[in-house]
Scaffold this motif. Structure first.
Motif, mmCIF file in Angstrom:
data_model
loop_
_atom_site.group_PDB
_atom_site.id
_atom_site.type_symbol
_atom_site.label_atom_id
_atom_site.label_comp_id
_atom_site.label_asym_id
_atom_site.label_seq_id
_atom_site.Cartn_x
_atom_site.Cartn_y
_atom_site.Cartn_z
ATOM 1 N N MET A 142 0.838 -1.193 0.000
ATOM 2 C CA MET A 142 0.000 0.000 0.000
ATOM 3 C C MET A 142 0.877 1.248 0.000
ATOM 4 N N ALA A 143 0.548 2.205 -0.826
ATOM 5 C CA ALA A 143 1.320 3.435 -0.885
ATOM 6 C C ALA A 143 1.241 4.155 0.448
ATOM 7 N N VAL A 144 2.327 4.847 0.795
ATOM 8 C CA VAL A 144 2.394 5.501 2.090
ATOM 9 C C VAL A 144 1.297 6.537 2.233
ATOM 10 N N TRP A 145 1.043 7.300 1.138
ATOM 11 C CA TRP A 145 0.038 8.364 1.231
ATOM 12 C C TRP A 145 -1.381 7.829 1.356
ATOM 13 N N LYS A 146 -1.588 6.513 1.189
ATOM 14 C CA LYS A 146 -2.906 5.910 1.352
ATOM 15 C C LYS A 146 -3.055 5.258 2.724
ATOM 16 N N LEU A 147 -2.053 5.369 3.553
ATOM 17 C CA LEU A 147 -2.124 4.771 4.873
ATOM 18 C C LEU A 147 -3.154 5.478 5.736
ATOM 19 N N ARG A 148 -3.704 4.712 6.677
ATOM 20 C CA ARG A 148 -4.634 5.303 7.633
ATOM 21 C C ARG A 148 -3.902 6.304 8.527
ATOM 22 N N LYS A 149 -4.669 7.184 9.121
ATOM 23 C CA LYS A 149 -4.094 8.213 9.989
ATOM 24 C C LYS A 149 -3.301 7.586 11.124
ATOM 25 N N SER A 150 -3.820 6.505 11.683
ATOM 26 C CA SER A 150 -3.133 5.834 12.792
ATOM 27 C C SER A 150 -1.767 5.304 12.365
ATOM 28 N N GLU A 151 -1.684 4.812 11.127
ATOM 29 C CA GLU A 151 -0.411 4.295 10.621
ATOM 30 C C GLU A 151 0.586 5.423 10.392
ATOM 31 N N LEU B 233 12.194 -3.727 5.210
ATOM 32 C CA LEU B 233 12.589 -3.627 3.805
ATOM 33 C C LEU B 233 12.461 -4.973 3.097
ATOM 34 N N THR B 234 12.823 -6.031 3.773
ATOM 35 C CA THR B 234 12.740 -7.368 3.172
ATOM 36 C C THR B 234 11.285 -7.775 2.944
ATOM 37 N N ARG B 235 10.440 -7.534 3.930
ATOM 38 C CA ARG B 235 9.022 -7.878 3.790
ATOM 39 C C ARG B 235 8.350 -7.086 2.671
ATOM 40 N N ALA B 236 8.853 -5.873 2.427
ATOM 41 C CA ALA B 236 8.289 -5.032 1.367
ATOM 42 C C ALA B 236 8.959 -5.291 0.021
ATOM 43 N N ASN B 237 9.896 -6.251 -0.019
ATOM 44 C CA ASN B 237 10.644 -6.575 -1.243
ATOM 45 C C ASN B 237 11.348 -5.341 -1.815
ATOM 46 N N GLU B 238 11.910 -4.538 -0.929
ATOM 47 C CA GLU B 238 12.561 -3.306 -1.356
ATOM 48 C C GLU B 238 13.993 -3.528 -1.838
ATOM 49 N N PHE B 239 14.615 -4.616 -1.430
ATOM 50 C CA PHE B 239 15.967 -4.900 -1.905
ATOM 51 C C PHE B 239 15.882 -5.516 -3.298
ATOM 52 N N THR B 240 16.546 -4.877 -4.259
ATOM 53 C CA THR B 240 16.527 -5.352 -5.650
ATOM 54 C C THR B 240 17.958 -5.428 -6.185
ATOM 55 N N TRP B 241 18.078 -5.991 -7.380
ATOM 56 C CA TRP B 241 19.385 -6.073 -8.017
ATOM 57 C C TRP B 241 19.973 -4.683 -8.231
ATOM 58 N N GLY B 242 19.126 -3.713 -8.483
ATOM 59 C CA GLY B 242 19.610 -2.354 -8.714
ATOM 60 C C GLY B 242 20.360 -1.773 -7.533
ATOM 61 N N ASP B 243 20.070 -2.257 -6.330
ATOM 62 C CA ASP B 243 20.774 -1.775 -5.145
ATOM 63 C C ASP B 243 22.264 -2.100 -5.190
ATOM 64 N N TRP B 244 22.604 -3.152 -5.917
ATOM 65 C CA TRP B 244 23.991 -3.627 -5.921
ATOM 66 C C TRP B 244 24.637 -3.494 -7.301
ATOM 67 N N ASN B 245 23.974 -2.829 -8.215
ATOM 68 C CA ASN B 245 24.447 -2.721 -9.591
ATOM 69 C C ASN B 245 25.317 -1.473 -9.770
ATOM 70 N N PHE C 57 16.060 2.730 3.951
ATOM 71 C CA PHE C 57 14.910 2.640 4.842
ATOM 72 C C PHE C 57 14.194 3.984 4.949
ATOM 73 N N PHE C 58 14.939 5.050 5.170
ATOM 74 C CA PHE C 58 14.332 6.361 5.414
ATOM 75 C C PHE C 58 13.474 6.806 4.236
ATOM 76 N N TYR C 59 13.992 6.709 3.013
ATOM 77 C CA TYR C 59 13.246 7.197 1.856
ATOM 78 C C TYR C 59 12.073 6.276 1.506
ATOM 79 N N TYR C 60 12.208 4.999 1.814
ATOM 80 C CA TYR C 60 11.073 4.100 1.597
ATOM 81 C C TYR C 60 9.975 4.353 2.627
ATOM 82 N N ARG C 61 10.379 4.462 3.865
ATOM 83 C CA ARG C 61 9.425 4.474 4.967
ATOM 84 C C ARG C 61 8.707 5.818 5.133
ATOM 85 N N TYR C 62 9.380 6.930 4.818
ATOM 86 C CA TYR C 62 8.831 8.241 5.181
ATOM 87 C C TYR C 62 8.595 9.173 3.996
#
Length: 211
Positions: A1-10, A54-66, A128-133
C-alpha cells in the motif's frame, strides 16, 4: 500500500517511529546510557528492524547492488573529496596530517568502517528512510534537508560541532547520490571513501569515539 494511502493511525505510528529511532537513539547515546553490549543492542535492534521491514516489502533489488551503468565521471568525483581534504589539511595542520596509526583501536575502526558502519548507515538513512517516510514529507527539498539533519544528529555522540556540520553536508551528498543512482552499493562506497579519508587524517579526533 502506498504511504500516502495509509490510515491516519499508521501515519502517526511512522512519525513516532521516526522520532524514537532517529532522534531518541542519538540522545540516549549522547548521555552514555549503558555500558558494554547493552550500548550496542539498541543499534542492532534498529538495524534488524529496518532489514525486516525492507525485506518484507521486497525493497531490496538487483539495482541496489548494480554498478555497471554508473558513469566514470561519477566515480571520479569520489576522489575529489579526499584530495581536497588532504590539500586543506596540509596547510591547516602542517606536519600533522594523518591519524595516530599506533592506536590499535583506531586501526581496527578504519578496517571495520566500510562493512560495519558505512553500509548499515546507508541502509538505514537512505534505503529505509526514503522508503518508509517519503509520503510523510511531501516536499522533496524538505525531505532531503530532514534526512541530512537527522543523519548529522546521529553523530551528536561525538560531542563536537565539526562532526555535526560535516555529516550534515555528507548527508546531503549521500542522499543526492542515492536518489540519482538508486544504487545502495555505490552510495555505501562513497560513504566509505569519505569516511575513511576523515578517519585516516588528523580530523579523526572529531569522528572517532570508542564505545
Amino acid at each position: 500500500m502506498a504511504v500516502w494511502k495509509l490510515r491516519k493511525s499508521e501515519k502517526i505510528y511512522r512519525w513516532l517511529e521516526l522520532l524514537v529511532f532517529f532522534v531518541g537513539l542519538p540522545v540516549l547515546y549522547l548521555y552514555d546510557f549503558a555500558p558494554g553490549f547493552w550500548k550496542v543492542a539498541p543499534l542492532l535492534f534498529f538495524f534488524a528492524y529496518c532489514l525486516v521491514i525492507l525485506t518484507r516489502a521486497n525493497e531490496f533489488t538487483w539495482g541496489d547492488w548494480n554498478l555497471k551503468w554508473i558513469e566514470w565521471r561519477t566515480w571520479v568525483r569520489l576522489l575529489l573529496f579526499p584530495m581536497t581534504l588532504y590539500v586543506i589539511l596540509f596547510f591547516v595542520f602542517p606536519g600533522n596530517l594523518f591519524a595516530d596509526f599506533d592506536d590499535k583501536k583506531v586501526v581496527m575502526a578504519i578496517i571495520a568502517y566500510p562493512l560495519f558502519s558505512s553500509l548499515p548507515q546507508e541502509i538505514i538513512y537512505r534505503k529505509f528512510f526514503y522508503y518508509r517516510y517519503h509520503g510523510l514529507i511531501s516536499q522533496r527539498l524538505l525531505m532531503w534537508l530532514v534526512n541530512a539533519a537527522l543523519f548529522a544528529f546521529a553523530h551528536i555522540y561525538f560531542g563536537n560541532y565539526v562532526a555535526l556540520i560535516m555529516t550534515f553536508f555528507g548527508g546531503l551528498f549521500f542522499s543526492w547520490t542515492y536518489i540519482s543512482t538508486r544504487s545502495l552499493l555505490f552510495v555505501s562506497i562513497e560513504h566509505s571513501i569519505y569516511g575513511l579519508a576523515l578517519l585516516c587524517s588528523v580530523m579523526n579526533q572529531y569522528f572517532y569515539k570508542a564505545f
